[in-house]
Design an enzyme around this catalytic site. Structure first.
Site, mmCIF file in Angstrom:
data_model
loop_
_atom_site.group_PDB
_atom_site.id
_atom_site.type_symbol
_atom_site.label_atom_id
_atom_site.label_comp_id
_atom_site.label_asym_id
_atom_site.label_seq_id
_atom_site.Cartn_x
_atom_site.Cartn_y
_atom_site.Cartn_z
ATOM 1 C CG HIS A 146 12.200 11.718 27.557
ATOM 2 N ND1 HIS A 146 12.083 12.208 26.269
ATOM 3 C CD2 HIS A 146 11.945 10.386 27.472
ATOM 4 C CE1 HIS A 146 11.768 11.234 25.448
ATOM 5 N NE2 HIS A 146 11.679 10.109 26.155
ATOM 6 C CD GLU A 162 11.073 3.747 26.983
ATOM 7 O OE1 GLU A 162 10.516 3.150 27.934
ATOM 8 O OE2 GLU A 162 10.468 4.538 26.233
#
Length: 198
Positions: free
Chosen positions: A8, A82
């Site tokens: 990201h 994550e």
């Protein structure tokens, strides 16, 4: 086929050096620009799908890239979210050092579980979209676990600092093998070699 595994864009917590686990931290202005630059670097290629972690920083990155490249499908999957850092999530390096020095217990998601989760997610979509290139947008610790597995520990977790919106390319062959071809490429670095990637 090729799997483009992308981290990201930048967040304020990245700038502060804080561990980002499952907290839903948004991209900052730089992160949004990075996502557009990454999308523009990938534009002109045919991607069947963009698959993303549900966390806002990854999802926004993926939405921008999907729009720029014109991907046909957009999928959100918890499997590539994550690593869960639990107690140490949100801490800076100094805060983590103090936590450990005071006898704090690290209860983050076990590395083996992280690797299994990420590799299962990658294989799932490699098999589903075989013969079509795809993009997967995830996070630093999660992507590094994949790099570690595919490099047999030569790089990845504990050895590699992944840049925001870096491009990592994995080849999935007809015999079901996954091979790491490129790691940690910026948009500019990717554009420089783009014509040589088959």
């Amino acid at each position: 086929m090729k799997i483009y595994l992308i981290r990201h864009g930048q967040t304020d917590w990245n700038l502060q050096g804080r561990f980002q686990g499952r907290e839903d931290i948004m991209l900052n202005e730089t992160g949004i620009l990075q996502a557009y630059e990454c999308g523009k670097a990938l534009a002109g290629e045919d991607f069947k799908a963009v698959i993303t972690s549900p966390l806002a920083r990854a999802r926004k990155t993926a939405e921008i890239i999907a729009e720029v490249v014109g991907a046909k499908q957009f999928i959100v999957d918890e499997a590539i979210t994550e690593r869960d850092f639990k107690t140490i999530s949100g801490m800076t390096k100094e805060e983590r050092d103090a936590f450990y020095a005071s006898g704090g217990i690290d209860d983050k998601e076990p590395f083996e579980d992280l690797c299994r989760r990420m590799m299962d997610g990658i294989r799932k979509y490699a098999e589903q979209f075989y013969d079509n290139n795809i993009i997967m947008v995830s996070h630093g610790a999660s992507i590094n676990s994949v790099v570690s597995v595919l490099s047999n520990g030569e790089t990845g977790t504990g050895k590699l600092l992944l840049k925001n919106t870096c491009i990592n390319i994995i080849n999935y062959s007809k015999d079901g093998q996954l091979k790491l071809e490129h790691i940690n490429l910026t948009a500019e670095e990717y554009k420089a070699i783009k014509g040589r990637i088959n």
